[in-house]
Scaffold this active site. Structure first.
Site, PDB file in Angstrom:
ATOM      1  N   HIS A  73       0.827  -1.213   0.000  1.00 52.81           N
ATOM      2  CA  HIS A  73       0.000   0.000   0.000  1.00 52.81           C
ATOM      3  C   HIS A  73       0.855   1.254   0.000  1.00 52.81           C
ATOM      4  O   HIS A  73       0.417   2.320  -0.408  1.00 52.81           O
ATOM      5  CB  HIS A  73      -0.972   0.010   1.181  1.00 52.81           C
ATOM      6  CG  HIS A  73      -0.328   0.342   2.496  1.00 52.81           C
ATOM      7  ND1 HIS A  73       0.538  -0.520   3.130  1.00 52.81           N
ATOM      8  CD2 HIS A  73      -0.392   1.446   3.274  1.00 52.81           C
ATOM      9  CE1 HIS A  73       0.957   0.045   4.254  1.00 52.81           C
ATOM     10  NE2 HIS A  73       0.417   1.234   4.368  1.00 52.81           N
ATOM     11  N   LYS A 102       4.086  -1.524  12.164  1.00 51.43           N
ATOM     12  CA  LYS A 102       5.098  -0.685  12.821  1.00 51.43           C
ATOM     13  C   LYS A 102       5.291   0.638  12.062  1.00 51.43           C
ATOM     14  O   LYS A 102       5.280   1.710  12.645  1.00 51.43           O
ATOM     15  CB  LYS A 102       6.415  -1.486  12.817  1.00 51.43           C
ATOM     16  CG  LYS A 102       7.454  -1.037  13.779  1.00 51.43           C
ATOM     17  CD  LYS A 102       8.677  -1.955  13.698  1.00 51.43           C
ATOM     18  CE  LYS A 102       8.379  -3.384  14.103  1.00 51.43           C
ATOM     19  NZ  LYS A 102       9.593  -4.230  14.155  1.00 51.43           N
ATOM     20  N   LYS A 114      10.221  -8.340   5.136  1.00 50.30           N
ATOM     21  CA  LYS A 114      11.257  -8.974   5.957  1.00 50.30           C
ATOM     22  C   LYS A 114      11.977 -10.022   5.137  1.00 50.30           C
ATOM     23  O   LYS A 114      11.393 -10.611   4.222  1.00 50.30           O
ATOM     24  CB  LYS A 114      10.625  -9.649   7.184  1.00 50.30           C
ATOM     25  CG  LYS A 114      11.577  -9.753   8.355  1.00 50.30           C
ATOM     26  CD  LYS A 114      11.637  -8.455   9.139  1.00 50.30           C
ATOM     27  CE  LYS A 114      12.591  -8.518  10.288  1.00 50.30           C
ATOM     28  NZ  LYS A 114      12.411  -7.342  11.170  1.00 50.30           N
TER      29      LYS A 114
HETATM   30  P1  NAD Z   1      21.324  -9.726  17.560  1.00 51.01           P
HETATM   31  O1  NAD Z   1      21.626 -10.906  16.736  1.00 51.01           O
HETATM   32  O2  NAD Z   1      22.219  -8.540  17.481  1.00 51.01           O
HETATM   33  O3  NAD Z   1      21.211 -10.108  19.105  1.00 51.01           O
HETATM   34  C1  NAD Z   1      20.367 -11.091  19.642  1.00 51.01           C
HETATM   35  C2  NAD Z   1      21.060 -11.700  20.846  1.00 51.01           C
HETATM   36  O4  NAD Z   1      20.148 -12.557  21.527  1.00 51.01           O
HETATM   37  C3  NAD Z   1      22.272 -12.550  20.462  1.00 51.01           C
HETATM   38  O5  NAD Z   1      23.406 -12.065  21.145  1.00 51.01           O
HETATM   39  C4  NAD Z   1      21.887 -13.967  20.897  1.00 51.01           C
HETATM   40  O6  NAD Z   1      22.990 -14.720  21.363  1.00 51.01           O
HETATM   41  C5  NAD Z   1      20.893 -13.681  22.009  1.00 51.01           C
HETATM   42  N1  NAD Z   1      19.960 -14.785  22.274  1.00 51.01           N
HETATM   43  C6  NAD Z   1      19.432 -15.669  21.403  1.00 51.01           C
HETATM   44  N2  NAD Z   1      18.599 -16.520  22.044  1.00 51.01           N
HETATM   45  C7  NAD Z   1      18.622 -16.151  23.350  1.00 51.01           C
HETATM   46  C8  NAD Z   1      17.979 -16.647  24.524  1.00 51.01           C
HETATM   47  N3  NAD Z   1      17.135 -17.673  24.472  1.00 51.01           N
HETATM   48  N4  NAD Z   1      18.230 -16.043  25.715  1.00 51.01           N
HETATM   49  C9  NAD Z   1      19.073 -14.996  25.779  1.00 51.01           C
HETATM   50  N5  NAD Z   1      19.718 -14.477  24.696  1.00 51.01           N
HETATM   51  C10 NAD Z   1      19.490 -15.057  23.504  1.00 51.01           C
HETATM   52  O7  NAD Z   1      19.818  -9.336  17.171  1.00 51.01           O
HETATM   53  P2  NAD Z   1      19.104  -7.941  17.392  1.00 51.01           P
HETATM   54  O8  NAD Z   1      19.268  -7.142  16.149  1.00 51.01           O
HETATM   55  O9  NAD Z   1      19.486  -7.386  18.709  1.00 51.01           O
HETATM   56  O10 NAD Z   1      17.578  -8.415  17.420  1.00 51.01           O
HETATM   57  C11 NAD Z   1      16.961  -8.909  18.591  1.00 51.01           C
HETATM   58  C12 NAD Z   1      15.457  -8.829  18.430  1.00 51.01           C
HETATM   59  O11 NAD Z   1      15.085  -7.469  18.174  1.00 51.01           O
HETATM   60  C13 NAD Z   1      14.884  -9.644  17.270  1.00 51.01           C
HETATM   61  O12 NAD Z   1      13.607 -10.128  17.635  1.00 51.01           O
HETATM   62  C14 NAD Z   1      14.732  -8.612  16.164  1.00 51.01           C
HETATM   63  O13 NAD Z   1      13.742  -8.965  15.222  1.00 51.01           O
HETATM   64  C15 NAD Z   1      14.317  -7.396  16.981  1.00 51.01           C
HETATM   65  N6  NAD Z   1      14.543  -6.112  16.308  1.00 51.01           N
HETATM   66  C16 NAD Z   1      15.792  -5.761  15.889  1.00 51.01           C
HETATM   67  C17 NAD Z   1      15.969  -4.526  15.253  1.00 51.01           C
HETATM   68  C18 NAD Z   1      17.333  -4.034  14.819  1.00 51.01           C
HETATM   69  O14 NAD Z   1      17.441  -2.855  14.409  1.00 51.01           O
HETATM   70  N7  NAD Z   1      18.383  -4.829  14.906  1.00 51.01           N
HETATM   71  C19 NAD Z   1      14.875  -3.683  15.039  1.00 51.01           C
HETATM   72  C20 NAD Z   1      13.618  -4.074  15.509  1.00 51.01           C
HETATM   73  C21 NAD Z   1      13.469  -5.290  16.143  1.00 51.01           C
END
Ligand code: NAD
Length: 480
Positions: A73, A102, A114
């Site tokens: 959209h 979002k 995504k």
């Molecule tokens: P990332 O890969 O930088 O970090 C994620 C961390 O979580 C890793 O260090 C991993 O080892 C740890 N992890 C995995 N499973 C785990 C568990 N069971 N318990 C504890 N720690 C655990 O990823 P990110 O970019 O920080 O993304 C994290 C979340 O945030 C995701 O759901 C992502 O979709 C969301 N998100 C990220 C962004 C962004 O800009 N990077 C934006 C919006 C949303």
């Protein structure tokens, strides 16, 4: 031989996509929008599933990957790329649809998308990851699934600025001469057409959003909390990009106590507060948060979710708070920095317990907001602040000089610098992000207050998104 004890794997009884769908339906019932329009908003518009070969060592591996454009959209579509062994089509569809809602909530003019590549990045060398990323990008180019006006990826779980630089370089080598090529991907390194403040943006956005939620005295009283962040006990699951910036900024700018942090290999706790900059150094050096001298270790990493705290920030993956542990959550506020960390069933339990859940599609929108700023910077071919910084500096200096002349007093150098500084790019980015998060929170809160039957912020956030997306469709003339 004694039988090995079976480790009970936690299972979510609803999938991530089902949770998003169920939350959508709950909110849709409050909107009065026509069924057909709601069905169109909910549907994923394009799903591209691909398999491609990449030479790893002496052999070829067939890599499974996806790009989902949830809503056309508004164009381009926008959303991160996830590298994880757990990636599957439904997950990418759920993540893409959250991106649409979002973007609408924070007034970023994109449809949601995504990407996902089913690999565990830790199992590959940097060179191999580069080969995979470049081949994935080539596949996207081939099918017209990437471009500054088409679909613009960004980092997500398992990816960062390095991968975005590879994506840009691949795109440019295929599309030589395209003047806006740099806008084909965001989250790039600053020196490669990125923007100051993008890496920290999601964590910083979580901080602004939670700080705003905590500033409303009446809402805090209902939770038995005082307003403000100072002294609040914060537990964080995941110490990657989002979790680590949350920890740092909540501590440094919010004066909050970071009492518990969990990573993939364990969790640490200190009721007096963990020193985050020291932990970051330890994590960088050892690759683990464990054996950190400033904290005790918890027996299991998942205990972070059940710890006694004021604010719980799940910042790892989806489906972490489920029917099997929701009853044991003790936090007063759950800020969903990760996408989909609470299943729809668990959400109902948290609502009953009176816990305030600040939903993912609002609270982690800082990343896409600053990505939008980066995209605008790429299209304008100029960094923010370049035109006005010196002009503002001169204007403020003139005002200071006038005040000095009129009062006969001299302002000290430190104060003068503070008063006369023109804004740098990072100041403008942070200010734009802060404004976005505060405005969007108050829009959501106002919907919740206005609609008596809406009892939670997630439903209110969905309603905010549905109202904005439906008016776009109506403006397009697709629906009467
Ligand atoms: P990332 O890969 O930088 O970090 C994620 C961390 O979580 C890793 O260090 C991993 O080892 C740890 N992890 C995995 N499973 C785990 C568990 N069971 N318990 C504890 N720690 C655990 O990823 P990110 O970019 O920080 O993304 C994290 C979340 O945030 C995701 O759901 C992502 O979709 C969301 N998100 C990220 C962004 C962004 O800009 N990077 C934006 C919006 C949303």
């Amino acid at each position: 031989m004694a039988k090995a004890k079976k480790v009970k794997q936690p299972v979510a009884t609803v999938s991530f996509l089902e949770s998003v769908s169920s939350n959508f339906d709950r909110a849709a019932a409050h909107t009065g929008l026509p069924k057909g329009l709601l069905a169109q908003i909910k549907a994923c518009n394009s799903v591209y599933q691909m398999r491609f070969p990449v030479k790893i060592g002496k052999d070829y591996q067939v890599i499974e990957a996806y790009r989902v454009q949830h809503s056309h959209h508004r164009l381009p579509t926008k959303g991160g790329i996830r590298y994880s062994q757990k990636v599957h089509q439904e997950e990418v569809m759920a993540l893409a649809s959250l991106m649409t809602y979002k973007c609408a909530i924070v007034d970023v003019p994109f449809g949601g998308a995504k990407g996902g590549v089913k690999i565990s990045p830790k199992e590959y060398s940097e060179h191999e990851l580069q080969l995979i990323t470049r081949r994935y990008t080539a596949e996207l180019i081939r099918k017209n699934f990437i471009g500054p006006g088409i679909d613009v990826p960004a980092p997500d779980y398992g990816t960062g600025s390095r991968e975005m630089a590879w994506i840009l370089d691949t795109y440019v080598s295929f599309k030589g001469g395209e003047i806006d090529a740099a806008g084909c991907v965001t989250g790039k390194p600053v020196h490669q057409n990125g923007i100051q403040g993008r890496t920290e943006a999601t964590g910083r956005g979580v901080f602004y959003g939670v700080r705003e939620a905590c500033s409303h005295k009446d809402d805090m009283e209902k939770l038995g909390l005082t307003p403000g962040l100072a002294g609040k006990r914060v537990a964080i699951q995941g110490f990657g990009n989002v979790g680590s910036y949350c920890a740092k900024i909540f501590q440094e700018e919010g004066d909050a106590l970071i009492t518990c942090i969990a990573e993939h290999d364990g969790a640490i706790y200190n009721e007096k507060g963990i020193d985050v900059p020291k932990l970051l150094k330890h994590f960088k050096k050892t690759g683990s948060i464990l054996k950190f001298p400033g904290a005790k270790e918890l027996p299991q990493r998942k205990k972070v979710l059940e710890i006694d705290c004021d604010i719980l920030i799940p910042a790892a993956l989806e489906n972490q708070i489920r029917v099997d542990n929701a009853k044991r959550i003790k936090a007063k506020i759950v800020a969903e920095a990760a996408n989909g960390p609470v299943t729809s069933e668990a959400d109902a339990i948290l609502r009953k317990k009176g816990i305030m859940v600040i939903p993912d599609m609002y609270i982690n929108a800082g990343g896409v907001t600053v990505s939008y700023f980066e995209w605008l910077k790429n299209l304008s071919h100029m960094r923010f602040g370049r035109m006005e910084k010196r002009f503002d500096n001169q204007t403020y200096s003139n005002i200071v000089a006038l005040v000095e002349r009129l009062t006969g007093k001299t302002i000290g150098m430190k104060e003068r610098d503070f008063l006369t500084r023109g804004a740098d790019e990072v100041d403008l980015v942070r200010s734009g992000l802060e404004e976005t998060m505060i405005t969007a929170y108050n829009q959501i809160r106002a919907i919740k207050k206005r609609k008596r039957k809406v009892e939670d912020l997630r439903t209110a956030a969905f309603i905010s998104a549905l109202q904005k997306i439906s008016s776009d469709y109506i403006a397009l003339g697709i629906f009467p």
